[in-house]
Design a protein around this motif. Sequence first.
Motif, PDB file in Angstrom:
ATOM      1  N   LEU A 138       0.831  -1.197   0.000  1.00 57.10           N
ATOM      2  CA  LEU A 138       0.000   0.000   0.000  1.00 57.10           C
ATOM      3  C   LEU A 138       0.868   1.250   0.000  1.00 57.10           C
ATOM      4  O   LEU A 138       0.576   2.239  -0.675  1.00 57.10           O
ATOM      5  CB  LEU A 138      -0.931  -0.001   1.216  1.00 57.10           C
ATOM      6  N   MET A 139       1.969   1.206   0.746  1.00 57.27           N
ATOM      7  CA  MET A 139       2.852   2.361   0.816  1.00 57.27           C
ATOM      8  C   MET A 139       3.520   2.623  -0.527  1.00 57.27           C
ATOM      9  O   MET A 139       3.586   3.756  -0.992  1.00 57.27           O
ATOM     10  CB  MET A 139       3.912   2.153   1.896  1.00 57.27           C
ATOM     11  N   ILE A 140       3.992   1.553  -1.174  1.00 49.61           N
ATOM     12  CA  ILE A 140       4.747   1.755  -2.407  1.00 49.61           C
ATOM     13  C   ILE A 140       3.840   2.082  -3.582  1.00 49.61           C
ATOM     14  O   ILE A 140       4.244   2.681  -4.550  1.00 49.61           O
ATOM     15  CB  ILE A 140       5.631   0.523  -2.724  1.00 49.61           C
ATOM     16  N   CYS A 141       2.537   1.695  -3.480  1.00 50.94           N
ATOM     17  CA  CYS A 141       1.617   1.971  -4.572  1.00 50.94           C
ATOM     18  C   CYS A 141       0.827   3.256  -4.338  1.00 50.94           C
ATOM     19  O   CYS A 141       0.052   3.670  -5.183  1.00 50.94           O
ATOM     20  CB  CYS A 141       0.621   0.818  -4.740  1.00 50.94           C
ATOM     21  N   ALA A 142       0.986   3.857  -3.158  1.00 50.91           N
ATOM     22  CA  ALA A 142       0.156   4.998  -2.812  1.00 50.91           C
ATOM     23  C   ALA A 142       0.359   6.145  -3.779  1.00 50.91           C
ATOM     24  O   ALA A 142       1.475   6.508  -4.102  1.00 50.91           O
ATOM     25  CB  ALA A 142       0.484   5.460  -1.396  1.00 50.91           C
ATOM     26  N   PRO A 143      -0.729   6.736  -4.286  1.00 47.59           N
ATOM     27  CA  PRO A 143      -0.603   7.836  -5.220  1.00 47.59           C
ATOM     28  C   PRO A 143      -0.348   9.160  -4.529  1.00 47.59           C
ATOM     29  O   PRO A 143      -0.305  10.196  -5.163  1.00 47.59           O
ATOM     30  CB  PRO A 143      -1.966   7.838  -5.922  1.00 47.59           C
ATOM     31  N   ALA A 144      -0.185   9.143  -3.180  1.00 46.49           N
ATOM     32  CA  ALA A 144      -0.056  10.385  -2.429  1.00 46.49           C
ATOM     33  C   ALA A 144       1.349  10.961  -2.507  1.00 46.49           C
ATOM     34  O   ALA A 144       1.793  11.619  -1.595  1.00 46.49           O
ATOM     35  CB  ALA A 144      -0.429  10.128  -0.970  1.00 46.49           C
ATOM     36  N   MET A 145       2.082  10.656  -3.593  1.00 49.17           N
ATOM     37  CA  MET A 145       3.454  11.123  -3.717  1.00 49.17           C
ATOM     38  C   MET A 145       3.499  12.432  -4.488  1.00 49.17           C
ATOM     39  O   MET A 145       4.356  12.647  -5.329  1.00 49.17           O
ATOM     40  CB  MET A 145       4.318  10.055  -4.390  1.00 49.17           C
ATOM     41  N   ALA A 146       2.530  13.292  -4.236  1.00 48.62           N
ATOM     42  CA  ALA A 146       2.554  14.608  -4.856  1.00 48.62           C
ATOM     43  C   ALA A 146       3.780  15.320  -4.326  1.00 48.62           C
ATOM     44  O   ALA A 146       3.979  15.436  -3.130  1.00 48.62           O
ATOM     45  CB  ALA A 146       1.290  15.358  -4.509  1.00 48.62           C
ATOM     46  N   GLY A 147       4.634  15.811  -5.199  1.00 47.79           N
ATOM     47  CA  GLY A 147       5.874  16.409  -4.751  1.00 47.79           C
ATOM     48  C   GLY A 147       7.035  15.483  -5.009  1.00 47.79           C
ATOM     49  O   GLY A 147       7.067  14.760  -6.002  1.00 47.79           O
ATOM     50  N   GLN A 148       7.973  15.455  -4.088  1.00 45.87           N
ATOM     51  CA  GLN A 148       9.228  14.761  -4.340  1.00 45.87           C
ATOM     52  C   GLN A 148       9.281  13.356  -3.744  1.00 45.87           C
ATOM     53  O   GLN A 148       8.693  13.089  -2.697  1.00 45.87           O
ATOM     54  CB  GLN A 148      10.383  15.596  -3.798  1.00 45.87           C
ATOM     55  N   THR A 149      10.003  12.489  -4.458  1.00 43.00           N
ATOM     56  CA  THR A 149      10.225  11.111  -4.028  1.00 43.00           C
ATOM     57  C   THR A 149      11.720  10.845  -4.043  1.00 43.00           C
ATOM     58  O   THR A 149      12.409  11.166  -5.022  1.00 43.00           O
ATOM     59  CB  THR A 149       9.520  10.122  -4.974  1.00 43.00           C
ATOM     60  N   TRP A 150      12.227  10.245  -2.981  1.00 39.70           N
ATOM     61  CA  TRP A 150      13.647   9.932  -2.840  1.00 39.70           C
ATOM     62  C   TRP A 150      13.797   8.419  -2.863  1.00 39.70           C
ATOM     63  O   TRP A 150      13.444   7.716  -1.929  1.00 39.70           O
ATOM     64  CB  TRP A 150      14.149  10.513  -1.522  1.00 39.70           C
ATOM     65  N   ILE A 151      14.279   7.893  -3.998  1.00 40.28           N
ATOM     66  CA  ILE A 151      14.525   6.455  -4.116  1.00 40.28           C
ATOM     67  C   ILE A 151      15.976   6.223  -3.730  1.00 40.28           C
ATOM     68  O   ILE A 151      16.893   6.717  -4.395  1.00 40.28           O
ATOM     69  CB  ILE A 151      14.262   5.949  -5.545  1.00 40.28           C
ATOM     70  N   THR A 152      16.195   5.484  -2.660  1.00 39.46           N
ATOM     71  CA  THR A 152      17.553   5.338  -2.141  1.00 39.46           C
ATOM     72  C   THR A 152      17.872   3.872  -1.875  1.00 39.46           C
ATOM     73  O   THR A 152      17.006   2.996  -1.999  1.00 39.46           O
ATOM     74  CB  THR A 152      17.716   6.185  -0.864  1.00 39.46           C
ATOM     75  N   ASN A 153      19.150   3.618  -1.536  1.00 36.33           N
ATOM     76  CA  ASN A 153      19.612   2.260  -1.296  1.00 36.33           C
ATOM     77  C   ASN A 153      19.383   1.383  -2.530  1.00 36.33           C
ATOM     78  O   ASN A 153      18.824   0.304  -2.460  1.00 36.33           O
ATOM     79  CB  ASN A 153      18.923   1.646  -0.070  1.00 36.33           C
ATOM     80  N   VAL A 154      19.813   1.908  -3.686  1.00 31.83           N
ATOM     81  CA  VAL A 154      19.726   1.150  -4.941  1.00 31.83           C
ATOM     82  C   VAL A 154      21.094   1.152  -5.613  1.00 31.83           C
ATOM     83  O   VAL A 154      21.935   2.009  -5.335  1.00 31.83           O
ATOM     84  CB  VAL A 154      18.688   1.755  -5.905  1.00 31.83           C
ATOM     85  N   LYS A 155      21.296   0.195  -6.517  1.00 32.88           N
ATOM     86  CA  LYS A 155      22.475   0.195  -7.386  1.00 32.88           C
ATOM     87  C   LYS A 155      22.022   0.737  -8.736  1.00 32.88           C
ATOM     88  O   LYS A 155      21.111   0.184  -9.360  1.00 32.88           O
ATOM     89  CB  LYS A 155      23.061  -1.209  -7.503  1.00 32.88           C
ATOM     90  N   VAL A 194      11.747   6.055  -0.468  1.00 32.93           N
ATOM     91  CA  VAL A 194      11.488   4.689  -0.918  1.00 32.93           C
ATOM     92  C   VAL A 194      12.792   3.910  -0.798  1.00 32.93           C
ATOM     93  O   VAL A 194      13.799   4.260  -1.425  1.00 32.93           O
ATOM     94  CB  VAL A 194      10.980   4.648  -2.375  1.00 32.93           C
ATOM     95  N   ASP A 195      12.791   2.881   0.010  1.00 31.32           N
ATOM     96  CA  ASP A 195      13.977   2.042   0.201  1.00 31.32           C
ATOM     97  C   ASP A 195      14.037   1.005  -0.913  1.00 31.32           C
ATOM     98  O   ASP A 195      13.159   0.150  -1.038  1.00 31.32           O
ATOM     99  CB  ASP A 195      13.900   1.353   1.560  1.00 31.32           C
ATOM    100  N   GLY A 196      15.091   1.084  -1.719  1.00 29.21           N
ATOM    101  CA  GLY A 196      15.245   0.155  -2.833  1.00 29.21           C
ATOM    102  C   GLY A 196      15.826  -1.187  -2.465  1.00 29.21           C
ATOM    103  O   GLY A 196      16.070  -2.028  -3.352  1.00 29.21           O
ATOM    104  N   LYS A 197      16.082  -1.428  -1.179  1.00 29.10           N
ATOM    105  CA  LYS A 197      16.501  -2.740  -0.665  1.00 29.10           C
ATOM    106  C   LYS A 197      17.802  -3.247  -1.292  1.00 29.10           C
ATOM    107  O   LYS A 197      18.067  -4.455  -1.305  1.00 29.10           O
ATOM    108  CB  LYS A 197      15.402  -3.786  -0.894  1.00 29.10           C
ATOM    109  N   GLY A 198      18.590  -2.336  -1.824  1.00 28.40           N
ATOM    110  CA  GLY A 198      19.836  -2.770  -2.454  1.00 28.40           C
ATOM    111  C   GLY A 198      19.643  -3.340  -3.847  1.00 28.40           C
ATOM    112  O   GLY A 198      20.586  -3.880  -4.443  1.00 28.40           O
ATOM    113  N   TYR A 199      18.420  -3.242  -4.393  1.00 31.32           N
ATOM    114  CA  TYR A 199      18.136  -3.754  -5.729  1.00 31.32           C
ATOM    115  C   TYR A 199      18.736  -2.827  -6.795  1.00 31.32           C
ATOM    116  O   TYR A 199      19.364  -1.814  -6.493  1.00 31.32           O
ATOM    117  CB  TYR A 199      16.631  -3.886  -5.949  1.00 31.32           C
TER     118      TYR A 199
END
Length: 487
Positions: free
Chosen positions: A10-27, A67-72
């Motif tokens: 629900l968190m990752i699909c939530a459309p309430a991301m109006a504004g900025q999103t920080w995708i981190t912990n990714v390669k 958004v935690d990318g889990k190292g993916y």
Amino acid sequence: MKLPHLIANLMICAPAMAGQTWITNVKLISPEKLDRIESGSVLIDNDRIVRVERGSGGKTPAGATRVDGKGYYLTPGLIDSHVHLFAVPGMSFEQADHMQTMAKEYFAQMPRSYLYYGYTTVIDLAAGSREFIDRVKAMPRHPDIYDCGPPLVFANGYPSSYTPPAYRFEVFSNFIYDPAQADKIPARYKPEDYTPAKGVARAKKDGAICVKTHYEHGFGAQRNLPVMSPAVYGEVRAAATKDGLTLVTHGNSFEAQTFAVNGGVDVLAHGMWHWGTLNNSPELPDEIKQLLDKVVERNIGYQPTMQVLYGLRAYVDPEYLNTPVLSKLLPPTMLAWLKTPEGNWFKEEVAEEGETDETVRKNMESPLRRQRQVVAYLASKNANFLFATDTPSSPTYGNIPGLNGYLEMQDLRSAGLSLAQLFKAATINNARAFHLENDLGSIEPGKVANLVLMKESPLQDVRAYDTVDTVWVRGKPMARESLAVGQ
């Protein structure tokens, strides 16, 4: 489903991301920096990438959703530059019209099936219905869609020849008038209105980014279809250049690709599985090598579309319709129907009367061999490959959206493309060939936030393309399982 998993979805699909999103912990894997596969973060502001950080993750910007990318592995969204959205795999147009409920269920799922495998952008090379394209774009979850507008066909040539003459010119209304066939063209169509330049202009006016042409004498019962002359093709080339459109030409034979290359084509829409009089040559003939060298030298975009042939072979593969993922990509009623004798109707077009499945498979091996040899040669020369599937290439159920792309990836890898070549073909190469590189094809500030999070690296194993975790289209995230049928 366990509660923590549900909450995470629900968190990752939530459309309430109006504004900025920080995708981190990714390669980060981006085609312009394949020598720098390292941990990092990406900042999205609405539908655009505004910052890319490599190295330490850094702090989440104030007010941004983390958004935690889990190292993916985070990659640009994949691009399939050869699709036909209006067709239903496994159905003729008449069947789709007769079984409208089933067809509507398919079309409701179709754009989600592309996203399921990470295709965040598709290019329809023969968008005959602007109304239909607009309906797909209005769906809540769909890839970015670009198109070539109505195909520019030569009068009574391929593919219009498969439409009855009574309404052929209404269905394929963007055609080139051929004075030699004046008696076969309704009098209401005036030659001055159907010139190459006006045909290209019609595509441009329709919002196209490319123009699709054909050089095809035909197959099956039709093997002597009219084709345009070099002079007419030259007019198309000049008009496409003037209007800023990519010139794409259908052609799967040595003759057709020679014609298009000599005429200045930008993109060849198929691999070469017909060598004409050279068909029986066990090795790649020098004549074909010389043509392919021109393809490389001129940086012509090359779409091998290997699944065209493999998609036909699906009718003699008893396990194809039992592929587990099909239940996630096709409505259950449609999948069940495809397994019935009625749903196998197209097999009669694939197999000649009296042929066994084994005979059909054996007969297909020669064109598949020729196609693989051409692809291997181009791969050895680092040609400008463009990832494309021709989904569906015909009324075959062997070309299912999404899955067809994943199978094409495996075909190309087996034929000799390196994993880096394959990755570039599906990202930056496609973007550049269709003049979309300012928005798509890499992870860079200013570009559209079309992204794919994979659990494995596509530079280590082709099977990584089946480990999609999340896709973003214009900054909006979608968990993979939320894209399956019934979700």
